[in-house]
Design an enzyme around this catalytic site. Sequence first.
Site, PDB file in Angstrom:
ATOM      1  N   CYS A  72      -7.943   5.406 -43.289  1.00 18.03           N
ATOM      2  CA  CYS A  72      -9.202   6.094 -43.540  1.00 18.03           C
ATOM      3  C   CYS A  72      -9.139   7.179 -44.710  1.00 18.03           C
ATOM      4  O   CYS A  72      -8.435   7.722 -44.872  1.00 18.03           O
ATOM      5  CB  CYS A  72      -9.651   6.527 -42.232  1.00 18.03           C
ATOM      6  N   CYS A  81     -10.439  12.198 -36.346  1.00 20.76           N
ATOM      7  CA  CYS A  81      -9.395  11.348 -34.910  1.00 20.76           C
ATOM      8  C   CYS A  81      -8.348  11.719 -35.461  1.00 20.76           C
ATOM      9  O   CYS A  81      -7.703  12.989 -36.479  1.00 20.76           O
ATOM     10  CB  CYS A  81      -9.089   9.990 -36.453  1.00 20.76           C
ATOM     11  N   CYS A 158     -17.818   5.937 -41.837  1.00 21.94           N
ATOM     12  CA  CYS A 158     -16.820   6.794 -40.789  1.00 21.94           C
ATOM     13  C   CYS A 158     -15.807   5.368 -39.752  1.00 21.94           C
ATOM     14  O   CYS A 158     -17.127   4.658 -39.568  1.00 21.94           O
ATOM     15  CB  CYS A 158     -17.195   7.228 -39.960  1.00 21.94           C
ATOM     16  N   GLN A 281     -20.198   6.888 -21.841  1.00 14.47           N
ATOM     17  CA  GLN A 281     -18.821   6.401 -22.427  1.00 14.47           C
ATOM     18  C   GLN A 281     -19.152   5.912 -23.717  1.00 14.47           C
ATOM     19  O   GLN A 281     -20.018   5.104 -23.912  1.00 14.47           O
ATOM     20  CB  GLN A 281     -17.858   4.918 -21.189  1.00 14.47           C
ATOM     21  N   TYR A 310     -19.827  13.193  -9.967  1.00 13.64           N
ATOM     22  CA  TYR A 310     -19.691  13.093 -11.894  1.00 13.64           C
ATOM     23  C   TYR A 310     -20.485  12.077 -12.172  1.00 13.64           C
ATOM     24  O   TYR A 310     -19.636  11.026 -12.734  1.00 13.64           O
ATOM     25  CB  TYR A 310     -18.941  13.422 -12.015  1.00 13.64           C
ATOM     26  N   GLU A 331     -24.256  14.320  -9.350  1.00 16.37           N
ATOM     27  CA  GLU A 331     -24.615  14.831 -11.077  1.00 16.37           C
ATOM     28  C   GLU A 331     -25.245  15.719 -11.248  1.00 16.37           C
ATOM     29  O   GLU A 331     -26.130  16.104 -11.058  1.00 16.37           O
ATOM     30  CB  GLU A 331     -25.533  13.925 -11.578  1.00 16.37           C
ATOM     31  N   ASP A 379     -15.185  11.475 -11.231  1.00 15.93           N
ATOM     32  CA  ASP A 379     -15.441  11.469 -12.919  1.00 15.93           C
ATOM     33  C   ASP A 379     -15.529  12.391 -13.180  1.00 15.93           C
ATOM     34  O   ASP A 379     -16.598  12.314 -14.164  1.00 15.93           O
ATOM     35  CB  ASP A 379     -15.681  10.008 -13.246  1.00 15.93           C
ATOM     36  N   CYS A 406     -10.088  12.202 -17.867  1.00 18.74           N
ATOM     37  CA  CYS A 406     -10.198  12.060 -18.976  1.00 18.74           C
ATOM     38  C   CYS A 406      -9.721  13.619 -19.925  1.00 18.74           C
ATOM     39  O   CYS A 406      -9.584  13.962 -21.198  1.00 18.74           O
ATOM     40  CB  CYS A 406     -11.463  12.098 -19.947  1.00 18.74           C
TER      41      CYS A 406
HETATM   42  N1  SAH Z   1     -19.147   8.576 -14.282  1.00 11.38           N
HETATM   43  C1  SAH Z   1     -20.264   8.601 -14.768  1.00 11.38           C
HETATM   44  C2  SAH Z   1     -19.963   9.841 -15.746  1.00 11.38           C
HETATM   45  C3  SAH Z   1     -18.786  10.401 -16.256  1.00 11.38           C
HETATM   46  S1  SAH Z   1     -18.524  11.590 -16.885  1.00 11.38           S
HETATM   47  C4  SAH Z   1     -19.424   7.643 -16.317  1.00 11.38           C
HETATM   48  O1  SAH Z   1     -18.254   6.878 -16.512  1.00 11.38           O
HETATM   49  O2  SAH Z   1     -21.052   7.271 -16.659  1.00 11.38           O
HETATM   50  C5  SAH Z   1     -18.463  13.603 -16.697  1.00 11.38           C
HETATM   51  C6  SAH Z   1     -19.944  13.765 -15.897  1.00 11.38           C
HETATM   52  O3  SAH Z   1     -19.651  14.837 -15.270  1.00 11.38           O
HETATM   53  C7  SAH Z   1     -21.129  14.305 -16.698  1.00 11.38           C
HETATM   54  O4  SAH Z   1     -21.779  13.370 -16.352  1.00 11.38           O
HETATM   55  C8  SAH Z   1     -21.449  15.562 -16.131  1.00 11.38           C
HETATM   56  O5  SAH Z   1     -23.200  15.748 -16.505  1.00 11.38           O
HETATM   57  C9  SAH Z   1     -21.463  16.338 -14.824  1.00 11.38           C
HETATM   58  N2  SAH Z   1     -21.100  16.732 -14.106  1.00 11.38           N
HETATM   59  C10 SAH Z   1     -20.108  17.845 -14.412  1.00 11.38           C
HETATM   60  N3  SAH Z   1     -19.748  18.828 -14.422  1.00 11.38           N
HETATM   61  C11 SAH Z   1     -20.322  18.843 -12.949  1.00 11.38           C
HETATM   62  C12 SAH Z   1     -20.433  19.489 -11.797  1.00 11.38           C
HETATM   63  N4  SAH Z   1     -19.811  20.672 -11.376  1.00 11.38           N
HETATM   64  N5  SAH Z   1     -21.207  18.611 -10.986  1.00 11.38           N
HETATM   65  C13 SAH Z   1     -20.968  17.525 -11.281  1.00 11.38           C
HETATM   66  N6  SAH Z   1     -21.006  16.643 -11.455  1.00 11.38           N
HETATM   67  C14 SAH Z   1     -21.249  17.190 -13.422  1.00 11.38           C
END
Ligand code: SAH
Length: 450
Positions: A72, A81, A158, A281, A310, A331, A379, A406
Amino acid sequence: MLIKNQIYEAVITDYTAEGQGVAHIEGCAVFIPNAIRGEKCLVRIEKAAKTWAAGKITELLEKSPHRVNRECPVAKLCGGCDFWHMDYEEEAALKAERVRQCLNRIGGESLEQIPILGAPTCHGYRNKAQYPVASRKNKVYAGFFRAGTHQVVENERCLILPEETDLVKDTVVDYVNQFRVSAYDEVAHAGLLRHIYVRRGAVSGQVLVCLVINGRRIPKPEALTERLKKIPGFTTLVLSVNTKKGNAILGDEFITLHGPGYIEDTLCGLTFRLSPRSFYQVNHHQAQRLYEAAISQAEITKEDTVLDLYCGVGTITLAMASAAGKVIGVEVIPQAVEDAKDNAKRNGIENAEFFCGDAGQAALELEAKGIKADVVVVDPPRKGLNADTIEALSRFAPRRIVYVSCDPATLARDVALLKERGYVLKNAMAADLFPRCAHVESVVTMIKNA
Ligand code: SAH
């Protein structure tokens, strides 16, 4: 203490979470960008504190066999990156090592090795881009922020994005310059266009274009739509109204100018509706492999109720539904919950329920209502689980907790907290969803200590 501007000899022994090289000079940890483990170099100290310093390589004395020419052309300037200076083998190894070190140092484990789901390609994998814009000599341009600054580095092509995404950026920039749309200036809090946000379904090829603006309308929207229609897969054009100061990219209000206001994509054999505000993702291929690993680690049976905290648009929740008796997703973003409910319907899934709210609070309420959870998947965003979520997990006392993360540091912190509450670590795996960038995902399973 090391002396600023002085040159020292250094050997790189490790990496920081941000992917910089680490060397120890006279007992001081020195952070050095663009350095590779094992390299010997001369370093000029640019910042010196008592226990740490930051420096730059002035001369490479011994090059790592993993060093490569940067593909790049703007890699050194662009903050997008971190790893174009090394081969992928070293990148994957350092990511697995980072997860292992966190689980051992912070999580109190003693893992000798951790497998990583390495990415098959570093090119064109990112299905989402948010280009900040700026102007120079009355001409607007778009790119990415220079590392640690809000200075926009122009980036024609990119390499981690598909070509269509850059084509959208160029089309919007042409339109903006023709119709004299101003670039937002965050110091003056003036100007209209803040970010060009593009999301493209990796399987569907559908393209969502969202202009984040410091206002409510753009001039001649039909002229922009006509041009965007020439881009393969263009599906919808949306405005995100963000008139606030600060770093948040998206505003709360969305105005659809063309198409349905969302796109669709296919993941784990299911179709998903994705609104601009919903999390999805960015690396489709690797996300699918990560979810498959998470689902297989969950060891769900038809009798199980599975709670997915989440849950975003319900990707993992719905991918687990056919194996479970019942799945419940929680969520916090309302649009994502609407997407999740719609996604259950469009895939004919009837054993899924979704709730909007804070994961911890909603989980405590569900538990108080007498809901049982045999398996819980979490998550969370980078900050990890909050105290309510840990408390709810402990009250639910599920057989298994599958934690998709993450940020390995907060994951490891939460692993230690769950161990105090009677869980043991069963499986740990890293997954590379962001090739060439320092972020790393991981998935671990914890089981109840009998
Ligand atoms: N499991 C899903 C999303 C993961 S990302 C996937 O893999 O597609 C994390 C998610 O948590 C996001 O959608 C974000 O909006 C949500 N989030 C963030 N803070 C939160 C909270 N306090 N309670 C519930 N969800 C939350």
